[in-house]
Design a protein around this motif. Sequence first.
Motif, PDB file in Angstrom:
ATOM      1  N   GLU A 271       0.829  -1.206   0.000  1.00 38.47           N
ATOM      2  CA  GLU A 271       0.000   0.000   0.000  1.00 38.47           C
ATOM      3  C   GLU A 271       0.865   1.259   0.000  1.00 38.47           C
ATOM      4  O   GLU A 271       0.620   2.198  -0.768  1.00 38.47           O
ATOM      5  N   ASP A 272       1.877   1.289   0.853  1.00 38.13           N
ATOM      6  CA  ASP A 272       2.746   2.466   0.972  1.00 38.13           C
ATOM      7  C   ASP A 272       3.510   2.751  -0.316  1.00 38.13           C
ATOM      8  O   ASP A 272       3.846   3.897  -0.593  1.00 38.13           O
ATOM      9  N   ASN A 273       3.816   1.708  -1.073  1.00 40.60           N
ATOM     10  CA  ASN A 273       4.604   1.868  -2.295  1.00 40.60           C
ATOM     11  C   ASN A 273       3.762   1.811  -3.571  1.00 40.60           C
ATOM     12  O   ASN A 273       4.307   1.734  -4.669  1.00 40.60           O
ATOM     13  N   GLY A 274       2.435   1.818  -3.412  1.00 43.37           N
ATOM     14  CA  GLY A 274       1.539   1.861  -4.561  1.00 43.37           C
ATOM     15  C   GLY A 274       1.538   0.605  -5.417  1.00 43.37           C
ATOM     16  O   GLY A 274       1.178   0.660  -6.591  1.00 43.37           O
ATOM     17  N   ARG A 275       1.953  -0.528  -4.828  1.00 43.37           N
ATOM     18  CA  ARG A 275       1.940  -1.781  -5.582  1.00 43.37           C
ATOM     19  C   ARG A 275       0.591  -2.468  -5.422  1.00 43.37           C
ATOM     20  O   ARG A 275      -0.018  -2.417  -4.358  1.00 43.37           O
ATOM     21  N   GLU A 276       0.179  -3.127  -6.463  1.00 43.17           N
ATOM     22  CA  GLU A 276      -1.069  -3.883  -6.427  1.00 43.17           C
ATOM     23  C   GLU A 276      -0.854  -5.169  -5.634  1.00 43.17           C
ATOM     24  O   GLU A 276       0.160  -5.847  -5.798  1.00 43.17           O
ATOM     25  N   LEU A 277      -1.814  -5.490  -4.814  1.00 44.58           N
ATOM     26  CA  LEU A 277      -1.732  -6.733  -4.036  1.00 44.58           C
ATOM     27  C   LEU A 277      -2.161  -7.912  -4.895  1.00 44.58           C
ATOM     28  O   LEU A 277      -3.025  -7.774  -5.766  1.00 44.58           O
ATOM     29  N   PRO A 278      -1.576  -9.083  -4.651  1.00 46.46           N
ATOM     30  CA  PRO A 278      -1.991 -10.269  -5.411  1.00 46.46           C
ATOM     31  C   PRO A 278      -3.421 -10.664  -5.059  1.00 46.46           C
ATOM     32  O   PRO A 278      -3.908 -10.368  -3.973  1.00 46.46           O
ATOM     33  N   THR A 279      -4.066 -11.324  -5.981  1.00 46.43           N
ATOM     34  CA  THR A 279      -5.398 -11.863  -5.727  1.00 46.43           C
ATOM     35  C   THR A 279      -5.244 -13.060  -4.800  1.00 46.43           C
ATOM     36  O   THR A 279      -4.463 -13.968  -5.090  1.00 46.43           O
ATOM     37  N   PRO A 280      -5.963 -13.080  -3.673  1.00 49.51           N
ATOM     38  CA  PRO A 280      -5.826 -14.201  -2.740  1.00 49.51           C
ATOM     39  C   PRO A 280      -6.164 -15.544  -3.387  1.00 49.51           C
ATOM     40  O   PRO A 280      -7.148 -15.670  -4.100  1.00 49.51           O
ATOM     41  N   GLY A 281      -5.305 -16.520  -3.154  1.00 50.37           N
ATOM     42  CA  GLY A 281      -5.536 -17.865  -3.656  1.00 50.37           C
ATOM     43  C   GLY A 281      -5.237 -18.038  -5.127  1.00 50.37           C
ATOM     44  O   GLY A 281      -5.531 -19.081  -5.695  1.00 50.37           O
ATOM     45  N   GLU A 282      -4.647 -17.027  -5.744  1.00 50.01           N
ATOM     46  CA  GLU A 282      -4.355 -17.095  -7.173  1.00 50.01           C
ATOM     47  C   GLU A 282      -3.202 -18.053  -7.470  1.00 50.01           C
ATOM     48  O   GLU A 282      -3.157 -18.679  -8.512  1.00 50.01           O
ATOM     49  N   SER A 283      -2.260 -18.152  -6.550  1.00 50.99           N
ATOM     50  CA  SER A 283      -1.104 -19.032  -6.747  1.00 50.99           C
ATOM     51  C   SER A 283      -1.524 -20.491  -6.641  1.00 50.99           C
ATOM     52  O   SER A 283      -2.475 -20.836  -5.942  1.00 50.99           O
ATOM     53  N   LYS A 284      -0.783 -21.331  -7.324  1.00 54.07           N
ATOM     54  CA  LYS A 284      -0.996 -22.775  -7.199  1.00 54.07           C
ATOM     55  C   LYS A 284      -0.037 -23.269  -6.127  1.00 54.07           C
ATOM     56  O   LYS A 284       1.149 -22.972  -6.153  1.00 54.07           O
ATOM     57  N   TYR A 285      -0.562 -23.991  -5.178  1.00 52.10           N
ATOM     58  CA  TYR A 285       0.293 -24.492  -4.112  1.00 52.10           C
ATOM     59  C   TYR A 285      -0.075 -25.937  -3.823  1.00 52.10           C
ATOM     60  O   TYR A 285      -1.206 -26.363  -4.024  1.00 52.10           O
ATOM     61  N   VAL A 286       0.905 -26.653  -3.362  1.00 53.36           N
ATOM     62  CA  VAL A 286       0.736 -28.067  -3.067  1.00 53.36           C
ATOM     63  C   VAL A 286       0.880 -28.255  -1.568  1.00 53.36           C
ATOM     64  O   VAL A 286       1.850 -27.813  -0.970  1.00 53.36           O
ATOM     65  N   VAL A 287      -0.104 -28.881  -0.960  1.00 53.22           N
ATOM     66  CA  VAL A 287      -0.057 -29.165   0.470  1.00 53.22           C
ATOM     67  C   VAL A 287       0.159 -30.661   0.625  1.00 53.22           C
ATOM     68  O   VAL A 287      -0.698 -31.464   0.281  1.00 53.22           O
ATOM     69  N   GLU A 288       1.347 -31.028   1.092  1.00 48.80           N
ATOM     70  CA  GLU A 288       1.720 -32.436   1.244  1.00 48.80           C
ATOM     71  C   GLU A 288       1.700 -32.819   2.718  1.00 48.80           C
ATOM     72  O   GLU A 288       1.384 -32.003   3.580  1.00 48.80           O
ATOM     73  N   ASP A 289       2.107 -34.062   3.008  1.00 51.31           N
ATOM     74  CA  ASP A 289       2.197 -34.519   4.389  1.00 51.31           C
ATOM     75  C   ASP A 289       3.101 -33.588   5.189  1.00 51.31           C
ATOM     76  O   ASP A 289       4.146 -33.154   4.714  1.00 51.31           O
ATOM     77  N   GLY A 290       2.693 -33.276   6.409  1.00 51.97           N
ATOM     78  CA  GLY A 290       3.493 -32.415   7.272  1.00 51.97           C
ATOM     79  C   GLY A 290       3.264 -30.937   7.048  1.00 51.97           C
ATOM     80  O   GLY A 290       3.819 -30.106   7.748  1.00 51.97           O
ATOM     81  N   LEU A 291       2.449 -30.604   6.043  1.00 54.10           N
ATOM     82  CA  LEU A 291       2.145 -29.207   5.763  1.00 54.10           C
ATOM     83  C   LEU A 291       0.686 -28.932   6.092  1.00 54.10           C
ATOM     84  O   LEU A 291      -0.167 -29.800   5.951  1.00 54.10           O
ATOM     85  N   MET A 292       0.418 -27.727   6.536  1.00 48.68           N
ATOM     86  CA  MET A 292      -0.951 -27.348   6.858  1.00 48.68           C
ATOM     87  C   MET A 292      -1.285 -26.083   6.077  1.00 48.68           C
ATOM     88  O   MET A 292      -0.458 -25.169   5.975  1.00 48.68           O
TER      89      MET A 292
END
Length: 135
Positions: A55-76
Amino acid sequence: MKDNYTYPAIISENEVGGRDIIFPDFNNATTCAAKGDDVIETAQDFLVLMIADAEDNGRELPTPGESKYVVEDGLMLAYINVWMPYHRTKIKEVYVKKTLTIPVWLDMLAKENNINFSATLVKGLKEELGLSRSR
């Protein structure tokens, strides 16, 4: 500028017993919570800093959940929510002047004991609101 943000975070235990916290939507920005620390509070504090910086630097925030992520064993996967009006005031403390009325005898005792009225009022309000931890 929005007030409420929710972003996914991937949380895993690290080798020293703490928790690593990764925000995939912020180019896998990572922080960690020490053993015994509140992992959600740590994640919120980090997310607030990333949002405030954008916000302070005028950058656009990413859209929440837009990234692809993998949740494996041991990750929450956790969705971290922050309400920015509260956190913005923590980042930049803004004060307002208030007028209050107290009994004369209490005013005299407080002055004799060099009590800082503003600090005492802030402390009392935080305790009353359940925010007595240093914020």
